[in-house]
Design a protein around this motif. Structure first.
Motif, PDB file in Angstrom:
ATOM      1  N   PHE A  99       1.025  -1.195  -0.175  1.00 29.41           N
ATOM      2  CA  PHE A  99      -0.063   0.085  -0.062  1.00 29.41           C
ATOM      3  C   PHE A  99       0.912   1.328  -0.079  1.00 29.41           C
ATOM      4  CE2 PHE A  99      -2.698   3.356   1.547  1.00 29.41           C
ATOM      5  CZ  PHE A  99      -3.874   2.838   1.085  1.00 29.41           C
ATOM      6  N   GLN A 100       0.795   2.025  -1.068  1.00 26.50           N
ATOM      7  CA  GLN A 100       1.668   3.171  -1.054  1.00 26.50           C
ATOM      8  C   GLN A 100       0.792   4.448  -1.787  1.00 26.50           C
ATOM      9  OE1 GLN A 100       5.848   2.976  -2.647  1.00 26.50           O
ATOM     10  NE2 GLN A 100       5.148   4.396  -4.152  1.00 26.50           N
ATOM     11  N   CYS A 101       0.972   5.573  -1.257  1.00 32.81           N
ATOM     12  CA  CYS A 101       0.224   6.666  -1.779  1.00 32.81           C
ATOM     13  C   CYS A 101       0.568   7.775  -1.358  1.00 32.81           C
ATOM     14  CB  CYS A 101      -1.270   6.366  -1.449  1.00 32.81           C
ATOM     15  SG  CYS A 101      -1.650   6.579   0.253  1.00 32.81           S
ATOM     16  N   ASP A 102      -0.072   8.992  -1.690  1.00 34.78           N
ATOM     17  CA  ASP A 102       0.369  10.382  -1.209  1.00 34.78           C
ATOM     18  C   ASP A 102      -0.324  10.662   0.106  1.00 34.78           C
ATOM     19  OD1 ASP A 102       1.499  10.893  -3.862  1.00 34.78           O
ATOM     20  OD2 ASP A 102      -0.459  12.293  -4.431  1.00 34.78           O
ATOM     21  N   CYS A 103       0.465  11.175   0.915  1.00 34.37           N
ATOM     22  CA  CYS A 103       0.191  11.501   2.399  1.00 34.37           C
ATOM     23  C   CYS A 103       0.675  13.048   2.704  1.00 34.37           C
ATOM     24  CB  CYS A 103       0.718  10.300   3.177  1.00 34.37           C
ATOM     25  SG  CYS A 103       0.234   8.662   3.039  1.00 34.37           S
ATOM     26  N   LEU A 104       0.181  13.340   3.960  1.00 36.28           N
ATOM     27  CA  LEU A 104       0.751  14.426   4.396  1.00 36.28           C
ATOM     28  C   LEU A 104       1.181  14.117   5.649  1.00 36.28           C
ATOM     29  CD1 LEU A 104      -2.223  17.223   4.108  1.00 36.28           C
ATOM     30  CD2 LEU A 104      -0.374  16.892   2.609  1.00 36.28           C
ATOM     31  N   ILE A 105       2.630  14.528   5.830  1.00 32.18           N
ATOM     32  CA  ILE A 105       3.334  14.303   7.340  1.00 32.18           C
ATOM     33  C   ILE A 105       3.377  15.443   8.014  1.00 32.18           C
ATOM     34  CG2 ILE A 105       5.536  13.695   8.009  1.00 32.18           C
ATOM     35  CD1 ILE A 105       5.727  11.549   5.599  1.00 32.18           C
ATOM     36  N   ARG A 106       2.918  15.503   9.230  1.00 30.30           N
ATOM     37  CA  ARG A 106       3.082  16.510  10.311  1.00 30.30           C
ATOM     38  C   ARG A 106       4.254  16.071  11.277  1.00 30.30           C
ATOM     39  NH1 ARG A 106      -1.878  19.098  13.708  1.00 30.30           N
ATOM     40  NH2 ARG A 106      -0.814  20.887  14.528  1.00 30.30           N
ATOM     41  N   ALA A 107       5.359  16.793  11.429  1.00 30.12           N
ATOM     42  CA  ALA A 107       6.157  16.688  12.549  1.00 30.12           C
ATOM     43  C   ALA A 107       7.038  18.027  12.657  1.00 30.12           C
ATOM     44  CB  ALA A 107       7.014  15.421  11.797  1.00 30.12           C
ATOM     45  N   SER A 108       7.796  18.077  13.802  1.00 28.19           N
ATOM     46  CA  SER A 108       8.426  19.021  13.892  1.00 28.19           C
ATOM     47  C   SER A 108       9.737  19.509  12.889  1.00 28.19           C
ATOM     48  CB  SER A 108       9.314  19.092  15.367  1.00 28.19           C
ATOM     49  OG  SER A 108      10.118  17.869  15.125  1.00 28.19           O
ATOM     50  N   ARG A 109      10.219  18.205  12.096  1.00 27.42           N
ATOM     51  CA  ARG A 109      11.051  18.488  11.050  1.00 27.42           C
ATOM     52  C   ARG A 109      10.546  17.159  10.311  1.00 27.42           C
ATOM     53  NH1 ARG A 109      17.332  18.812  11.717  1.00 27.42           N
ATOM     54  NH2 ARG A 109      16.362  21.051  12.391  1.00 27.42           N
ATOM     55  N   ARG A 110      10.298  17.495   8.866  1.00 30.08           N
ATOM     56  CA  ARG A 110       9.729  16.394   8.135  1.00 30.08           C
ATOM     57  C   ARG A 110      10.991  15.393   7.824  1.00 30.08           C
ATOM     58  NH1 ARG A 110       6.959  17.695   2.145  1.00 30.08           N
ATOM     59  NH2 ARG A 110       9.027  18.261   1.725  1.00 30.08           N
ATOM     60  N   PRO A 111      10.583  14.128   8.024  1.00 27.32           N
ATOM     61  CA  PRO A 111      11.512  13.071   7.691  1.00 27.32           C
ATOM     62  C   PRO A 111      11.994  13.056   6.203  1.00 27.32           C
ATOM     63  CG  PRO A 111       9.368  12.362   8.159  1.00 27.32           C
ATOM     64  CD  PRO A 111       9.120  13.551   8.303  1.00 27.32           C
ATOM     65  N   GLU A 112      13.201  12.633   6.200  1.00 22.95           N
ATOM     66  CA  GLU A 112      13.741  12.475   4.952  1.00 22.95           C
ATOM     67  C   GLU A 112      13.415  11.396   4.111  1.00 22.95           C
ATOM     68  OE1 GLU A 112      15.883  14.760   3.416  1.00 22.95           O
ATOM     69  OE2 GLU A 112      15.608  16.236   4.941  1.00 22.95           O
ATOM     70  N   PRO A 113      13.539  11.196   2.818  1.00 23.50           N
ATOM     71  CA  PRO A 113      13.269   9.982   2.178  1.00 23.50           C
ATOM     72  C   PRO A 113      14.223   8.882   2.712  1.00 23.50           C
ATOM     73  CG  PRO A 113      13.338  11.878   0.923  1.00 23.50           C
ATOM     74  CD  PRO A 113      13.699  12.303   1.892  1.00 23.50           C
ATOM     75  N   GLY A 114      13.362   7.742   2.839  1.00 18.13           N
ATOM     76  CA  GLY A 114      14.211   6.654   3.433  1.00 18.13           C
ATOM     77  C   GLY A 114      14.177   6.374   4.677  1.00 18.13           C
ATOM     78  N   THR A 115      13.354   7.376   5.564  1.00 18.26           N
ATOM     79  CA  THR A 115      13.211   7.297   6.862  1.00 18.26           C
ATOM     80  C   THR A 115      12.074   6.067   7.214  1.00 18.26           C
ATOM     81  OG1 THR A 115      13.917   9.462   7.342  1.00 18.26           O
ATOM     82  CG2 THR A 115      12.364   8.460   9.111  1.00 18.26           C
ATOM     83  N   VAL A 116      12.053   5.459   8.054  1.00 13.26           N
ATOM     84  CA  VAL A 116      11.202   4.368   8.502  1.00 13.26           C
ATOM     85  C   VAL A 116      10.347   4.865   9.580  1.00 13.26           C
ATOM     86  CG1 VAL A 116      10.635   2.152   9.172  1.00 13.26           C
ATOM     87  CG2 VAL A 116      12.403   2.286   7.521  1.00 13.26           C
ATOM     88  N   LEU A 117       8.991   5.022   9.816  1.00 15.36           N
ATOM     89  CA  LEU A 117       8.352   5.646  10.695  1.00 15.36           C
ATOM     90  C   LEU A 117       7.540   4.624  11.310  1.00 15.36           C
ATOM     91  CD1 LEU A 117       6.521   8.490   8.653  1.00 15.36           C
ATOM     92  CD2 LEU A 117       8.767   8.446   9.905  1.00 15.36           C
ATOM     93  N   ASP A 118       7.463   4.527  12.815  1.00 17.78           N
ATOM     94  CA  ASP A 118       6.798   3.572  13.749  1.00 17.78           C
ATOM     95  C   ASP A 118       5.561   4.067  13.847  1.00 17.78           C
ATOM     96  OD1 ASP A 118       5.562   1.820  15.589  1.00 17.78           O
ATOM     97  OD2 ASP A 118       7.335   1.867  16.881  1.00 17.78           O
ATOM     98  N   LEU A 119       4.288   3.606  13.314  1.00 16.24           N
ATOM     99  CA  LEU A 119       3.145   4.200  13.453  1.00 16.24           C
ATOM    100  C   LEU A 119       2.015   3.188  14.709  1.00 16.24           C
ATOM    101  CD1 LEU A 119       2.518   5.279   9.814  1.00 16.24           C
ATOM    102  CD2 LEU A 119       3.436   6.642  11.844  1.00 16.24           C
ATOM    103  N   GLY A 120       2.762   2.474  15.161  1.00 19.76           N
ATOM    104  CA  GLY A 120       1.796   1.916  16.176  1.00 19.76           C
ATOM    105  C   GLY A 120       1.292   0.393  15.622  1.00 19.76           C
ATOM    106  N   GLN A 121       0.886  -0.416  16.595  1.00 20.22           N
ATOM    107  CA  GLN A 121       0.334  -1.699  16.151  1.00 20.22           C
ATOM    108  C   GLN A 121       1.021  -2.492  14.991  1.00 20.22           C
ATOM    109  OE1 GLN A 121      -2.575  -3.191  17.452  1.00 20.22           O
ATOM    110  NE2 GLN A 121      -2.244  -1.541  19.088  1.00 20.22           N
ATOM    111  N   ASP A 122       2.414  -2.276  15.133  1.00 22.24           N
ATOM    112  CA  ASP A 122       3.442  -3.062  14.208  1.00 22.24           C
ATOM    113  C   ASP A 122       3.226  -2.403  12.790  1.00 22.24           C
ATOM    114  OD1 ASP A 122       4.189  -4.812  16.013  1.00 22.24           O
ATOM    115  OD2 ASP A 122       2.515  -6.173  15.607  1.00 22.24           O
ATOM    116  N   ILE A 123       2.659  -1.105  12.570  1.00 20.90           N
ATOM    117  CA  ILE A 123       2.485  -0.559  11.513  1.00 20.90           C
ATOM    118  C   ILE A 123       4.050  -0.007  11.197  1.00 20.90           C
ATOM    119  CG2 ILE A 123       1.470   1.310  10.142  1.00 20.90           C
ATOM    120  CD1 ILE A 123      -1.096   0.604  11.275  1.00 20.90           C
ATOM    121  N   LYS A 124       4.731  -0.160  10.173  1.00 19.81           N
ATOM    122  CA  LYS A 124       5.654   0.517   9.463  1.00 19.81           C
ATOM    123  C   LYS A 124       5.628   0.982   8.144  1.00 19.81           C
ATOM    124  CE  LYS A 124       8.201  -0.934  13.187  1.00 19.81           C
ATOM    125  NZ  LYS A 124       8.685  -0.276  14.394  1.00 19.81           N
ATOM    126  N   ALA A 125       6.157   2.554   8.250  1.00 20.07           N
ATOM    127  CA  ALA A 125       5.933   3.078   6.877  1.00 20.07           C
ATOM    128  C   ALA A 125       7.159   3.639   6.218  1.00 20.07           C
ATOM    129  CB  ALA A 125       5.012   4.156   6.956  1.00 20.07           C
TER     130      ALA A 125
END
Length: 363
Positions: A99-125
């Motif tokens: 599953f890959q699509c356009d998203c909006l990311i909100r953070a103190s500093r936008r993560p660089e391409p290649g960054t792996v995010l931990d979104l809870g419940q074993d969801i990695k993005a």
């Protein structure tokens, strides 16, 4: 009528609805009669008196997905990811298994391409790339991601609806209780096709009982699908509205629905759109002879004053944000100055505005 400032009006924050009416059809209804330029005030259930036997009500049956995910960056900093094109993600999943699509990311500093995010419940993005304010994100887990999203994701409420994440004594109810309520309230009773990241809010006023009443009266209902996207909330940033580029959204109109609409028009019966999403889809798929075609694809029709309507005879809609494309659409359907006058009346009469607010019937 092409200046952005032509679509501005003053609205007290107190009139922005933070929750719907306890009973959907008890919301207020402003009735605008285009022929006589009249304004009257009703309740939404009065729509049963305003519609006629033979009218065709066209609704958008898209279903809102819990598209907001909260988590952390590898540094521990908090991050919020909002899926803004679920339909494209589903297509990518079918073609590639991810599953890959356009998203909006909100953070103190936008993560660089290649960054792996931990979104809870074993969801990695994984952040794949950035395009201006939009980020392409790939979610791990294949089809399993969809079930995790339904469990973990939050409803993508508009930014003007506030929820207290950490209420103190006497400061409201906990956010998880609001979330449970919004999962019900922020869906139409006929929602079916998953894919929207915003509700087609004009439809929120209908109940199953009201729909049954309309059916008994002889009002027919046809369903189309437009997966409402982030574009609904994108502000117009150009002075001349004709320079604005509206976002495209995925739609579906099946053969039976197209035939139903064309038959109603041939019979001289009214086609009444529920919501601006239905209006845009119907007009996008209708040719110059007033015939609608079945199909699916991306709708990018921007309707503003000067547009000639080919399909829609009347519409039910909510009250929209100042300087929004939705306000421009209804101004094209009636008259910009009369619409703004009606909004002034709505403010004076303390109507409730925006997604969880009251409705308007423009006949």
């Amino acid at each position: 009528m092409y200046n952005l400032s032509d679509y501005c009006y003053n609205l007290p924050d107190s009139l922005i609805a933070q929750a719907p009416c306890e009973h959907r059809s008890l919301s207020r209804l402003m009735y605008l009669d285009r022929k006589n330029h009249g304004i009257s005030h009703r309740r939404f259930f009065d729509i049963a008196d305003l519609l006629r036997p033979g009218d065709l009500l066209v609704v958008n049956d898209t279903r809102v997905v819990p598209a907001r995910l909260l988590g952390h960056k590898p540094t521990g900093g908090r991050v919020e990811v909002l899926i803004i094109d679920y339909a494209a993600g589903m297509k990518h999943l079918a073609e590639t298994g991810s599953f890959q699509c356009d998203c909006l990311i909100r953070a103190s500093r936008r993560p660089e391409p290649g960054t792996v995010l931990d979104l809870g419940q074993d969801i990695k993005a994984t952040v794949m790339e950035h395009r201006d304010r939009i980020s392409v994100v790939s979610f791990g887990g294949g089809h399993h991601f969809l079930s995790q999203l339904k469990k973990t994701g939050k409803m993508p409420l508009p930014p003007y609806i506030k929820r207290n994440q950490n209420p103190g004594p006497g400061e409201g109810i906990p956010a998880h209780m609001d979330e449970h309520r919004d999962r019900h309230d922020y869906q139409t009773v006929y929602a079916n096709a998953e894919g929207a990241v915003a509700a087609p809010t004009a439809g929120l006023h209908f109940t199953k009982e009201l729909l049954a009443t309309l059916s008994e009266k002889g009002v027919d209902v046809a369903r189309i699908t437009l997966h409402v996207g982030y574009g609904t909330f994108v502000p117009v940033r150009v002075k001349d509205i004709r320079d604005h580029q509206i976002h495209s959204e995925y739609f579906i109109i099946d053969d039976q629905t197209a035939e139903t609409i064309n038959r109603a028009r041939s019979d001289g019966r009214r086609v009444i759109a529920v919501g601006t999403t239905s209006v845009r889809t119907l007009e996008f798929c209708t040719n110059e002879r007033g015939r609608i075609s079945a199909g699916q694809g991306r709708c990018d029709l921007f309707i503003y004053p000067g547009y000639r309507f080919k399909c829609v005879d009347a519409m039910i809609t909510n009250f929209h944000l100042p300087e929004s494309t939705l306000l421009m659409l209804i101004s094209a359907f009636y008259d910009r100055e009369r619409i703004l006058d009606a909004y002034k009346v709505a403010v004076a009469e303390k109507y409730r505005f925006f997604s969880y607010g009251d409705a308007m019937f423009i006949e």
